[in-house]
Design a protein around this motif. Structure first.
Motif, PDB file in Angstrom:
ATOM      1  N   GLN A   1       0.827  -1.206   0.000  1.00 30.42           N
ATOM      2  CA  GLN A   1       0.000   0.000   0.000  1.00 30.42           C
ATOM      3  C   GLN A   1       0.858   1.252   0.000  1.00 30.42           C
ATOM      4  O   GLN A   1       0.557   2.218  -0.716  1.00 30.42           O
ATOM      5  CB  GLN A   1      -0.955  -0.006   1.191  1.00 30.42           C
ATOM      6  N   LEU A   2       1.934   1.249   0.777  1.00 29.36           N
ATOM      7  CA  LEU A   2       2.838   2.403   0.788  1.00 29.36           C
ATOM      8  C   LEU A   2       3.507   2.581  -0.567  1.00 29.36           C
ATOM      9  O   LEU A   2       3.648   3.705  -1.057  1.00 29.36           O
ATOM     10  CB  LEU A   2       3.887   2.238   1.892  1.00 29.36           C
ATOM     11  N   ALA A   3       3.902   1.478  -1.190  1.00 30.07           N
ATOM     12  CA  ALA A   3       4.524   1.550  -2.519  1.00 30.07           C
ATOM     13  C   ALA A   3       3.530   2.068  -3.550  1.00 30.07           C
ATOM     14  O   ALA A   3       3.880   2.892  -4.401  1.00 30.07           O
ATOM     15  CB  ALA A   3       5.049   0.175  -2.926  1.00 30.07           C
ATOM     16  N   VAL A   4       2.286   1.611  -3.471  1.00 30.05           N
ATOM     17  CA  VAL A   4       1.251   2.068  -4.410  1.00 30.05           C
ATOM     18  C   VAL A   4       1.000   3.559  -4.234  1.00 30.05           C
ATOM     19  O   VAL A   4       0.933   4.308  -5.219  1.00 30.05           O
ATOM     20  CB  VAL A   4      -0.059   1.267  -4.218  1.00 30.05           C
ATOM     21  N   LEU A   5       0.877   4.000  -3.005  1.00 28.61           N
ATOM     22  CA  LEU A   5       0.642   5.425  -2.753  1.00 28.61           C
ATOM     23  C   LEU A   5       1.791   6.274  -3.313  1.00 28.61           C
ATOM     24  O   LEU A   5       1.557   7.300  -3.948  1.00 28.61           O
ATOM     25  CB  LEU A   5       0.482   5.678  -1.250  1.00 28.61           C
ATOM     26  N   GLY A   6       3.019   5.841  -3.073  1.00 25.36           N
ATOM     27  CA  GLY A   6       4.172   6.581  -3.577  1.00 25.36           C
ATOM     28  C   GLY A   6       4.234   6.595  -5.096  1.00 25.36           C
ATOM     29  O   GLY A   6       4.484   7.639  -5.716  1.00 25.36           O
ATOM     30  N   ALA A   7       3.989   5.445  -5.710  1.00 26.03           N
ATOM     31  CA  ALA A   7       4.036   5.364  -7.175  1.00 26.03           C
ATOM     32  C   ALA A   7       2.900   6.160  -7.805  1.00 26.03           C
ATOM     33  O   ALA A   7       3.106   6.844  -8.810  1.00 26.03           O
ATOM     34  CB  ALA A   7       3.974   3.904  -7.617  1.00 26.03           C
ATOM     35  N   ASP A   8       1.702   6.076  -7.227  1.00 31.64           N
ATOM     36  CA  ASP A   8       0.578   6.852  -7.761  1.00 31.64           C
ATOM     37  C   ASP A   8       0.847   8.353  -7.641  1.00 31.64           C
ATOM     38  O   ASP A   8       0.561   9.117  -8.567  1.00 31.64           O
ATOM     39  CB  ASP A   8      -0.720   6.488  -7.039  1.00 31.64           C
ATOM     40  N   ALA A   9       1.405   8.779  -6.517  1.00 34.39           N
ATOM     41  CA  ALA A   9       1.719  10.198  -6.327  1.00 34.39           C
ATOM     42  C   ALA A   9       2.791  10.648  -7.329  1.00 34.39           C
ATOM     43  O   ALA A   9       2.681  11.735  -7.908  1.00 34.39           O
ATOM     44  CB  ALA A   9       2.188  10.451  -4.897  1.00 34.39           C
ATOM     45  N   ALA A  10       3.792   9.810  -7.548  1.00 32.30           N
ATOM     46  CA  ALA A  10       4.841  10.150  -8.522  1.00 32.30           C
ATOM     47  C   ALA A  10       4.264  10.233  -9.926  1.00 32.30           C
ATOM     48  O   ALA A  10       4.591  11.140 -10.690  1.00 32.30           O
ATOM     49  CB  ALA A  10       5.967   9.113  -8.466  1.00 32.30           C
ATOM     50  N   ARG A  11       3.373   9.301 -10.269  1.00 36.95           N
ATOM     51  CA  ARG A  11       2.754   9.303 -11.601  1.00 36.95           C
ATOM     52  C   ARG A  11       1.897  10.550 -11.783  1.00 36.95           C
ATOM     53  O   ARG A  11       1.903  11.168 -12.842  1.00 36.95           O
ATOM     54  CB  ARG A  11       1.895   8.050 -11.782  1.00 36.95           C
ATOM     55  N   ASP A  12       1.171  10.931 -10.742  1.00 39.46           N
ATOM     56  CA  ASP A  12       0.321  12.120 -10.824  1.00 39.46           C
ATOM     57  C   ASP A  12       1.158  13.394 -10.921  1.00 39.46           C
ATOM     58  O   ASP A  12       0.769  14.345 -11.605  1.00 39.46           O
ATOM     59  CB  ASP A  12      -0.618  12.197  -9.624  1.00 39.46           C
TER      60      ASP A  12
ATOM     61  N   GLU B   1       3.494   4.289 -15.158  1.00 39.52           N
ATOM     62  CA  GLU B   1       2.209   3.607 -15.379  1.00 39.52           C
ATOM     63  C   GLU B   1       2.380   2.099 -15.223  1.00 39.52           C
ATOM     64  O   GLU B   1       1.578   1.436 -14.570  1.00 39.52           O
ATOM     65  CB  GLU B   1       1.651   3.947 -16.766  1.00 39.52           C
ATOM     66  N   GLY B   2       3.429   1.546 -15.797  1.00 38.40           N
ATOM     67  CA  GLY B   2       3.698   0.116 -15.672  1.00 38.40           C
ATOM     68  C   GLY B   2       3.983  -0.292 -14.237  1.00 38.40           C
ATOM     69  O   GLY B   2       3.521  -1.336 -13.772  1.00 38.40           O
ATOM     70  N   ILE B   3       4.736   0.535 -13.541  1.00 36.99           N
ATOM     71  CA  ILE B   3       5.048   0.260 -12.139  1.00 36.99           C
ATOM     72  C   ILE B   3       3.769   0.282 -11.310  1.00 36.99           C
ATOM     73  O   ILE B   3       3.539  -0.598 -10.484  1.00 36.99           O
ATOM     74  CB  ILE B   3       6.071   1.279 -11.607  1.00 36.99           C
ATOM     75  N   CYS B   4       2.923   1.272 -11.540  1.00 41.04           N
ATOM     76  CA  CYS B   4       1.663   1.376 -10.792  1.00 41.04           C
ATOM     77  C   CYS B   4       0.774   0.158 -11.052  1.00 41.04           C
ATOM     78  O   CYS B   4       0.179  -0.394 -10.119  1.00 41.04           O
ATOM     79  CB  CYS B   4       0.924   2.663 -11.153  1.00 41.04           C
ATOM     80  N   GLN B   5       0.694  -0.275 -12.295  1.00 45.20           N
ATOM     81  CA  GLN B   5      -0.116  -1.449 -12.620  1.00 45.20           C
ATOM     82  C   GLN B   5       0.412  -2.690 -11.907  1.00 45.20           C
ATOM     83  O   GLN B   5      -0.361  -3.479 -11.365  1.00 45.20           O
ATOM     84  CB  GLN B   5      -0.146  -1.678 -14.127  1.00 45.20           C
ATOM     85  N   ALA B   6       1.726  -2.859 -11.902  1.00 44.38           N
ATOM     86  CA  ALA B   6       2.321  -4.017 -11.227  1.00 44.38           C
ATOM     87  C   ALA B   6       2.048  -3.979  -9.726  1.00 44.38           C
ATOM     88  O   ALA B   6       1.742  -5.010  -9.114  1.00 44.38           O
ATOM     89  CB  ALA B   6       3.823  -4.063 -11.493  1.00 44.38           C
ATOM     90  N   LEU B   7       2.143  -2.801  -9.133  1.00 48.68           N
ATOM     91  CA  LEU B   7       1.890  -2.682  -7.693  1.00 48.68           C
ATOM     92  C   LEU B   7       0.421  -2.945  -7.359  1.00 48.68           C
ATOM     93  O   LEU B   7       0.119  -3.591  -6.354  1.00 48.68           O
ATOM     94  CB  LEU B   7       2.317  -1.302  -7.193  1.00 48.68           C
ATOM     95  N   HIS B   8      -0.480  -2.458  -8.184  1.00 51.18           N
ATOM     96  CA  HIS B   8      -1.903  -2.725  -7.950  1.00 51.18           C
ATOM     97  C   HIS B   8      -2.190  -4.219  -8.084  1.00 51.18           C
ATOM     98  O   HIS B   8      -2.976  -4.780  -7.306  1.00 51.18           O
ATOM     99  CB  HIS B   8      -2.774  -1.905  -8.906  1.00 51.18           C
ATOM    100  N   GLN B   9      -1.561  -4.880  -9.044  1.00 47.53           N
ATOM    101  CA  GLN B   9      -1.711  -6.329  -9.200  1.00 47.53           C
ATOM    102  C   GLN B   9      -1.166  -7.052  -7.967  1.00 47.53           C
ATOM    103  O   GLN B   9      -1.770  -8.013  -7.487  1.00 47.53           O
ATOM    104  CB  GLN B   9      -0.995  -6.810 -10.466  1.00 47.53           C
ATOM    105  N   ALA B  10      -0.045  -6.595  -7.444  1.00 42.76           N
ATOM    106  CA  ALA B  10       0.531  -7.196  -6.241  1.00 42.76           C
ATOM    107  C   ALA B  10      -0.432  -7.064  -5.067  1.00 42.76           C
ATOM    108  O   ALA B  10      -0.604  -8.002  -4.289  1.00 42.76           O
ATOM    109  CB  ALA B  10       1.869  -6.539  -5.912  1.00 42.76           C
ATOM    110  N   GLU B  11      -1.068  -5.905  -4.949  1.00 43.82           N
ATOM    111  CA  GLU B  11      -2.064  -5.714  -3.883  1.00 43.82           C
ATOM    112  C   GLU B  11      -3.200  -6.722  -4.004  1.00 43.82           C
ATOM    113  O   GLU B  11      -3.640  -7.287  -3.004  1.00 43.82           O
ATOM    114  CB  GLU B  11      -2.656  -4.302  -3.947  1.00 43.82           C
ATOM    115  N   ARG B  12      -3.677  -6.936  -5.232  1.00 43.67           N
ATOM    116  CA  ARG B  12      -4.762  -7.906  -5.433  1.00 43.67           C
ATOM    117  C   ARG B  12      -4.317  -9.316  -5.061  1.00 43.67           C
ATOM    118  O   ARG B  12      -5.068 -10.072  -4.450  1.00 43.67           O
ATOM    119  CB  ARG B  12      -5.261  -7.850  -6.877  1.00 43.67           C
ATOM    120  N   GLN B  13      -3.096  -9.668  -5.405  1.00 45.05           N
ATOM    121  CA  GLN B  13      -2.607 -10.998  -5.079  1.00 45.05           C
ATOM    122  C   GLN B  13      -2.402 -11.175  -3.578  1.00 45.05           C
ATOM    123  O   GLN B  13      -2.630 -12.250  -3.033  1.00 45.05           O
ATOM    124  CB  GLN B  13      -1.331 -11.300  -5.858  1.00 45.05           C
ATOM    125  N   ILE B  14      -1.974 -10.132  -2.902  1.00 46.46           N
ATOM    126  CA  ILE B  14      -1.839 -10.186  -1.444  1.00 46.46           C
ATOM    127  C   ILE B  14      -3.206 -10.397  -0.813  1.00 46.46           C
ATOM    128  O   ILE B  14      -3.366 -11.209   0.105  1.00 46.46           O
ATOM    129  CB  ILE B  14      -1.160  -8.911  -0.899  1.00 46.46           C
TER     130      ILE B  14
END
Length: 88
Positions: free
Chosen positions: A44-55, A63-76
């Motif tokens: 969640q911290l990684a997603v928040l940081g990546a989303d903020a950086a993308r924005d 965008e690719g990093i954010c997608q991978a992190l969101h997928q990781a969240e779903r798998q967790i």
């Protein structure tokens, strides 16, 4: 050299370990759920940081990093559900 496709592929492919017990003890499940909760917090911290950086600075790489992190969240979350079922 690493490409952005590699993290996505690694996240999408399930981990195949040699000997996974079909049933865990209650203690093992509690330990697993604790570890999953720790991983969820880190993701969640990684997603928040990546989303903020993308924005802040849109870029294809982010965008690719954010997608991978969101997928990781779903798998967790899926792993957490599976571990919780072991308690039943």
């Amino acid at each position: 050299m690493s490409t952005l496709a590699e993290p996505s592929r690694a996240v999408a492919e399930p981990c195949r370990s040699a000997a996974v017990p079909s049933h865990l003890s209650a203690f093992e499940v509690r330990c697993l759920l604790k570890r999953i909760a720790d991983l969820r917090e880190q993701a969640q911290l990684a997603v928040l940081g990546a989303d903020a950086a993308r924005d802040a600075m849109p870029a294809r790489a982010l965008e690719g990093i954010c997608q991978a992190l969101h997928q990781a969240e779903r798998q967790i979350a899926h792993a957490e559900d599976l571990a919780a079922r072991q308690l039943d």
